[in-house]
Design an enzyme around this catalytic site. Sequence first.
Site, PDB file in Angstrom:
ATOM      1  CD  GLU A 174      -2.923   0.850   2.446  1.00  0.00           C
ATOM      2  OE1 GLU A 174      -2.670  -0.019   3.312  1.00  0.00           O
ATOM      3  OE2 GLU A 174      -3.858   1.646   2.557  1.00  0.00           O
ATOM      4  CD  GLN A 207      -0.735   3.030   4.261  1.00  0.00           C
ATOM      5  OE1 GLN A 207      -1.414   3.921   3.771  1.00  0.00           O
ATOM      6  NE2 GLN A 207      -1.262   2.128   5.055  1.00  0.00           N
TER       7      GLN A 207
HETATM    8  O1  LIG Z   1      -6.855   3.214   3.589  1.00  0.00           O
HETATM    9  P1  LIG Z   1      -7.807   2.678   4.605  1.00  0.00           P
HETATM   10  O2  LIG Z   1      -7.282   2.807   5.994  1.00  0.00           O
HETATM   11  O3  LIG Z   1      -8.288   1.312   4.299  1.00  0.00           O
HETATM   12  O4  LIG Z   1      -9.097   3.645   4.565  1.00  0.00           O
HETATM   13  P2  LIG Z   1      -9.828   4.328   3.326  1.00  0.00           P
HETATM   14  O5  LIG Z   1      -9.084   4.113   2.064  1.00  0.00           O
HETATM   15  O6  LIG Z   1     -11.246   3.944   3.340  1.00  0.00           O
HETATM   16  O7  LIG Z   1      -9.699   5.853   3.716  1.00  0.00           O
HETATM   17  P3  LIG Z   1      -9.871   7.155   2.771  1.00  0.00           P
HETATM   18  O8  LIG Z   1      -8.528   7.610   2.373  1.00  0.00           O
HETATM   19  O9  LIG Z   1     -10.881   6.942   1.727  1.00  0.00           O
HETATM   20  O10 LIG Z   1     -10.462   8.156   3.830  1.00  0.00           O
HETATM   21  C1  LIG Z   1      -9.726   8.418   4.970  1.00  0.00           C
HETATM   22  C2  LIG Z   1     -10.614   8.986   5.997  1.00  0.00           C
HETATM   23  O11 LIG Z   1     -11.091  10.261   5.567  1.00  0.00           O
HETATM   24  C3  LIG Z   1     -12.498  10.311   5.718  1.00  0.00           C
HETATM   25  N1  LIG Z   1     -13.012  11.277   4.747  1.00  0.00           N
HETATM   26  C4  LIG Z   1     -13.368  11.092   3.455  1.00  0.00           C
HETATM   27  N2  LIG Z   1     -13.768  12.240   2.907  1.00  0.00           N
HETATM   28  C5  LIG Z   1     -13.631  13.187   3.876  1.00  0.00           C
HETATM   29  C6  LIG Z   1     -13.890  14.585   3.963  1.00  0.00           C
HETATM   30  O12 LIG Z   1     -14.342  15.267   2.937  1.00  0.00           O
HETATM   31  N3  LIG Z   1     -13.629  15.217   5.117  1.00  0.00           N
HETATM   32  C7  LIG Z   1     -13.146  14.543   6.171  1.00  0.00           C
HETATM   33  N4  LIG Z   1     -12.894  13.244   6.186  1.00  0.00           N
HETATM   34  C8  LIG Z   1     -13.136  12.569   5.048  1.00  0.00           C
HETATM   35  C9  LIG Z   1     -12.969   8.888   5.584  1.00  0.00           C
HETATM   36  O13 LIG Z   1     -14.207   8.717   6.235  1.00  0.00           O
HETATM   37  C10 LIG Z   1     -11.861   8.172   6.307  1.00  0.00           C
HETATM   38  O14 LIG Z   1     -12.046   8.251   7.685  1.00  0.00           O
HETATM   39 CA   LIG Z   2      -6.875   4.039   1.544  1.00  0.00          CA
END
Ligand SMILES: O=P(O)(O)OP(=O)(O)OP(=O)(O)OC[C@H]1O[C@@H](n2cnc3c(O)ncnc32)[C@H](O)[C@@H]1O
Ligand SMILES: [Ca+2]
Length: 497
Positions: A174, A207
């Site tokens: 990742e 990461q």
């Molecule tokens: O990599 P992993 O850990 O598996 O997680 P993910 O891939 O689902 O994680 P994202 O980068 O998509 O999102 C990271 C975090 O940001 C949040 N997020 C997404 N859009 C956002 C926004 O506009 N404002 C604040 N937080 C947001 C989301 O709910 C996650 O907690």
């Molecule tokens: Ca992710």
Amino acid sequence: MSAQREMKEKNHWKTPVTIIITVIGVIVIVALVTVAVLQNKPLLQKYKYGIVLDAGSSHTALYIYKWPAEKDNNTGRAEQMHVCKVKGQGISSYAANPWKAGESLRACMEEAEQWVPGKRHHETPLYLGATAGMRLLNMENSTASDKVFQAVKEALQSSPFSYQGARILSGQEEGAFGWVTVNYLDDRLKQGLETTGALDLGGASTQISFVSDNFDGSESPSNSVTFRLYGNDYNLYTHSFLCYGKDQALRSVVAHQTQSGPEKILDPCSNPGYNTIKNYSVLYDSPCVSNRKPQKAPASFHLTGKGNFGECQKIVRSIFNFTNCKYSHCSFNGVFQPHLQGAFGAFSAYYFVMSFLNLTDTSMPLETVKEKLTSYCSTPWEQIKQQHRAVKEKYLAEYCFSGTYILTLLTEGYNFTSESYSKIKFIKKIKGSDAGWTLGYMLNLTNMIPAEAPDTPPLPHAGYVSIVTIMAILLFILFILSLRPLWPRCSKLPQVV
Ligand SMILES: O=P(O)(O)OP(=O)(O)OP(=O)(O)OC[C@H]1O[C@@H](n2cnc3c(O)ncnc32)[C@H](O)[C@@H]1O
Ligand SMILES: [Ca+2]
């Protein structure tokens, strides 16, 4: 007198022989240049496509990439053509009803069928990579995780695309593929330029990946990933911290405040006036905190916001362990980290949070960042809601925590100083493609980044055409001059020896 001479000379050029030679010459030049241009003209651009599903802990997104079909097209770069956000939460949230995980993907798979031309469907590779949410589910309940994968595989196999597999990525993959994406899109790999580090903040893990001159992998081989790309060797440092994505970190911070199983907490990481009821079993239902679940606790507790950045940061600090480093340098939790080097791109939640808080300008002194966070955290909840009606309440309520967490992770976790902090760029996209691990993953699996630098033609197309044209004109002039003896009465012209 001189006018008469000019008239005569002009007439020489009007003799039939000269006119015929000129016409033939012009035709030859036009034909020569046309053949050269047509022969070397790039064929009508055709594209190939690839699809990667990023099954993250918080949500799934489907990315469609396209790139020029000609294999030897050195200028062609894979780019994001479309992204489809899957409705609902990440696939790990379907542990209790695995078939729904497969169902959730169908709408985006159908959308992908519209974006990729029908005749390319069967040759378009389709991958799914799951990250920390599925890593955690697999640790907690591997049977449930297998069932979710089975459902997801069935849904993907029923699409017309060329299904290439669904699997959980390791933390190293990742981190490393996020780094490949950033440097590929910036054209740093092909040109052998100094690379940019990558910082990814997800919901369940985070990461850090960068190249450092004083890192050869020997001190901590598990943090080393080596690549040979376009003829250059890279020894990448990468580490993934499971449970340090922003949702799991928030869980740890709330868990820290509920160790004694209280009915109420006054949370400094939530805005004043914010009020919610949280369920103990939901909060502690994650391997990141499950071992800390209080023995005696009511079913739920009231969380009330206090809005104090300084106090919030103290609790955030407590989720990092800064002691016990058996290496020359550590970040936290006894994890090796070489000295930070060069510029960094920080994406996903780093970007979402810092852009909301107007903190993407990293030339801002760290003291100012703290002041802005102090001010955001202490703003009453009602005022925050009124000022940002279009933003999801869940996100709004968490920005004080998230901003505090990001600042603490970067400066105290990874040891960014005020100088190195200014070399971080908070980014969402690079040249139209989202920063994230998916593109790097696809480039790797389709062998689209060669180990050796490809041979480049000695001249670009435009240079080639110009040279052919100039040569043709020169040849024609020489040809005309060599026919000078045939020119009628042209004694006034200088002799060519
Ligand atoms: O990599 P992993 O850990 O598996 O997680 P993910 O891939 O689902 O994680 P994202 O980068 O998509 O999102 C990271 C975090 O940001 C949040 N997020 C997404 N859009 C956002 C926004 O506009 N404002 C604040 N937080 C947001 C989301 O709910 C996650 O907690
Ligand atoms: Ca992710």
